[in-house]
Enzyme design. Sequence first.
Site, PDB file in Angstrom:
ATOM      1  N   HIS A   1       0.845  -1.204   0.000  1.00  0.00           N
ATOM      2  CA  HIS A   1       0.000   0.000   0.000  1.00  0.00           C
ATOM      3  C   HIS A   1       0.882   1.256   0.000  1.00  0.00           C
ATOM      4  CE1 HIS A   1      -3.998   1.909   1.347  1.00  0.00           C
ATOM      5  NE2 HIS A   1      -3.125   2.920   1.321  1.00  0.00           N
TER       6      HIS A   1
ATOM      7  N   HIS B   1       1.137   4.923  -2.279  1.00  0.00           N
ATOM      8  CA  HIS B   1       0.678   5.796  -3.374  1.00  0.00           C
ATOM      9  C   HIS B   1       1.910   6.362  -4.061  1.00  0.00           C
ATOM     10  CE1 HIS B   1      -3.520   5.873  -1.888  1.00  0.00           C
ATOM     11  NE2 HIS B   1      -2.912   5.627  -0.742  1.00  0.00           N
TER      12      HIS B   1
ATOM     13  N   HIS C   1      -9.799   1.468  -0.392  1.00  0.00           N
ATOM     14  CA  HIS C   1      -9.578   2.175   0.871  1.00  0.00           C
ATOM     15  C   HIS C   1     -10.916   2.228   1.610  1.00  0.00           C
ATOM     16  CE1 HIS C   1      -5.808   3.619  -0.767  1.00  0.00           C
ATOM     17  NE2 HIS C   1      -5.568   4.379   0.284  1.00  0.00           N
TER      18      HIS C   1
ATOM     19  N   GLU D   1     -10.564   3.894   7.155  1.00  0.00           N
ATOM     20  CA  GLU D   1      -9.488   4.778   7.622  1.00  0.00           C
ATOM     21  C   GLU D   1     -10.182   5.922   8.373  1.00  0.00           C
ATOM     22  OE1 GLU D   1      -7.496   6.957   4.503  1.00  0.00           O
ATOM     23  OE2 GLU D   1      -5.743   7.442   5.736  1.00  0.00           O
TER      24      GLU D   1
ATOM     25  N   ASP E   1       1.973   3.961   3.069  1.00  0.00           N
ATOM     26  CA  ASP E   1       0.943   4.848   2.502  1.00  0.00           C
ATOM     27  C   ASP E   1       1.575   5.971   1.675  1.00  0.00           C
ATOM     28  OD1 ASP E   1      -1.748   5.312   2.130  1.00  0.00           O
ATOM     29  OD2 ASP E   1      -2.127   6.211   4.080  1.00  0.00           O
ATOM     30  N   ASP E   2       2.072   6.999   2.327  1.00  0.00           N
ATOM     31  CA  ASP E   2       2.661   8.175   1.654  1.00  0.00           C
ATOM     32  C   ASP E   2       3.877   8.598   2.479  1.00  0.00           C
ATOM     33  OD1 ASP E   2       0.244   8.807  -0.235  1.00  0.00           O
ATOM     34  OD2 ASP E   2      -0.635   8.636   1.763  1.00  0.00           O
TER      35      ASP E   2
HETATM   36  N1  ADE Z   1      -4.451   9.104  -1.109  1.00  0.00           N
HETATM   37  C1  ADE Z   1      -3.190   9.166  -0.696  1.00  0.00           C
HETATM   38  N2  ADE Z   1      -3.077   8.791   0.599  1.00  0.00           N
HETATM   39  C2  ADE Z   1      -4.325   8.469   1.010  1.00  0.00           C
HETATM   40  C3  ADE Z   1      -4.865   8.001   2.216  1.00  0.00           C
HETATM   41  N3  ADE Z   1      -4.130   7.801   3.308  1.00  0.00           N
HETATM   42  N4  ADE Z   1      -6.203   7.802   2.265  1.00  0.00           N
HETATM   43  C4  ADE Z   1      -6.967   8.015   1.202  1.00  0.00           C
HETATM   44  N5  ADE Z   1      -6.497   8.444   0.031  1.00  0.00           N
HETATM   45  C5  ADE Z   1      -5.197   8.674  -0.068  1.00  0.00           C
HETATM   46 ZN    ZN Z   2      -3.650   4.882   1.056  1.00  0.00          ZN
END
Ligand code: ADE
Ligand code: ZN
Length: 327
Positions: free
Chosen positions: A10, A12, A190, A193, A271-272
Site C-alpha cells: 500500500h 501511493h 480504501h 481509515e 501509505d505516503d
Molecule cells: N491518497 C493518498 N493517501 C491516502 C490516504 N491515506 N487515504 C486516502 N487516500 C489517499
Molecule cells: Zn492509502
Amino acid sequence: MKSIPKIELHLHLEGGAPPAFIRGIAKEKGTDLSRIFREDGSYSYKDFWHFLKVYEAATSVLTTPEDYARLTRAVLEESAENGVVYSETFISPDFCGGGDVAAWREYLHAMEETAAKAEVELGITLRGIITCIRHFGPEKAKPIAECAAQTKGSFITGFGIAGDELIGKPKDYLWAFDCAREAGLRLTAHAGEWGGAESVRDAIRDLNVERIGHGVQAITDLALVDEIAEAGITLECCPGSNVFLGVFPTWREHPIETLRERGVKVTVSTDDPPFFHTTMSAEYDRLADTFGWDEEIFDEINANALAAAFCDEDTKDRVAKKLKKGT
Ligand code: ADE
Ligand code: ZN
C-alpha cells in the site's frame, strides 16, 4: 531493521515523492509551490483533507511520462534502501493523462520501463494498482477503470479506490469495479481509515474486494473483525500514517496487534512515506518497540503480504526466495 527483506502492498506513487524531488521539478517548470512546504523542507498541511489538497498540488507539477519515470525511480530507490523487495503502488490515470487511454499508455510505458531497470539495479520488484479517486466522483472513475481494463498485464495487476472516504458510498463505484473485475484485475479499496466499520462492511459486500486499504476501523465491530478473518480478507495496514494523521492518538492505541491476534491477515505499509515522516524500516522499528514484534511475527506479516500480492505465481516464487535469503 533496514536489512530485513520486506513486502509493501500500500504505497501511493505520488505519495512517495520526496519533497526535494517535487521542489526540483517545480523549479524546472517555473511553478511556485512554496505554500505546500514548511521551512524545514517537509510537506505542510494541517489535517487529512488538507493533506489531499497538498498531495494534489505536489502532483500537479508532474505533467509528462518522463516526470513519472523520474518519480518511479526516486520512490523505488527509497523503498529499496529500506529493504523492500516487492512493492505494489497505487497509480491514478487521473494524474497521468486525465483518463485518456492513449495518453495513459505513454505514462505507463515510462513507469514500467523504469521499474524493469530498477529491478535489475536495485533488486526491487514493482507492480501497479490503478486507483480511482473517491472525491472525484463515480463518473470520473469510469474512464479510469477503462484505462485499467485496457492495460491489465504483468505490471498492472489490480484496481482500487483512494481519496476521501467520507464522500459517497462504495456502491457508487460498482460500474468501475465491475469493469476492472471483468478484465481480470484483482481488487482492493480504501475503507475504514476515516469511515467507520460500516464503511469496511460496505466495501466488502458491495465491491467484493479481496483486500482493504487500512480497514482498521473494523476494530469497533468485533463481529466484522471475525468475518474479515474468516473470509481471509487482507488488511493493508499503515500504522505510521494513521498515527501521524490522528486516526489513532498513539502507536499503542493502534489496533494492528489486536486484529492480528484475532486472526486477521494484516500487512504493513507506509501509505505516503515522506508526507508522514516514515519509512518501511521506521514502521518495523515502531512495531517492534510498541508491540514486541519479533522476527517470527515479521515473517508472518511478509507471508500474509506475499499471499495477498496481486502479481503472478512466478513473481511470487522469486520474491519468496528473496525473503528466505534475508533470514
Ligand atoms: N491518497 C493518498 N493517501 C491516502 C490516504 N491515506 N487515504 C486516502 N487516500 C489517499
Ligand atoms: Zn492509502
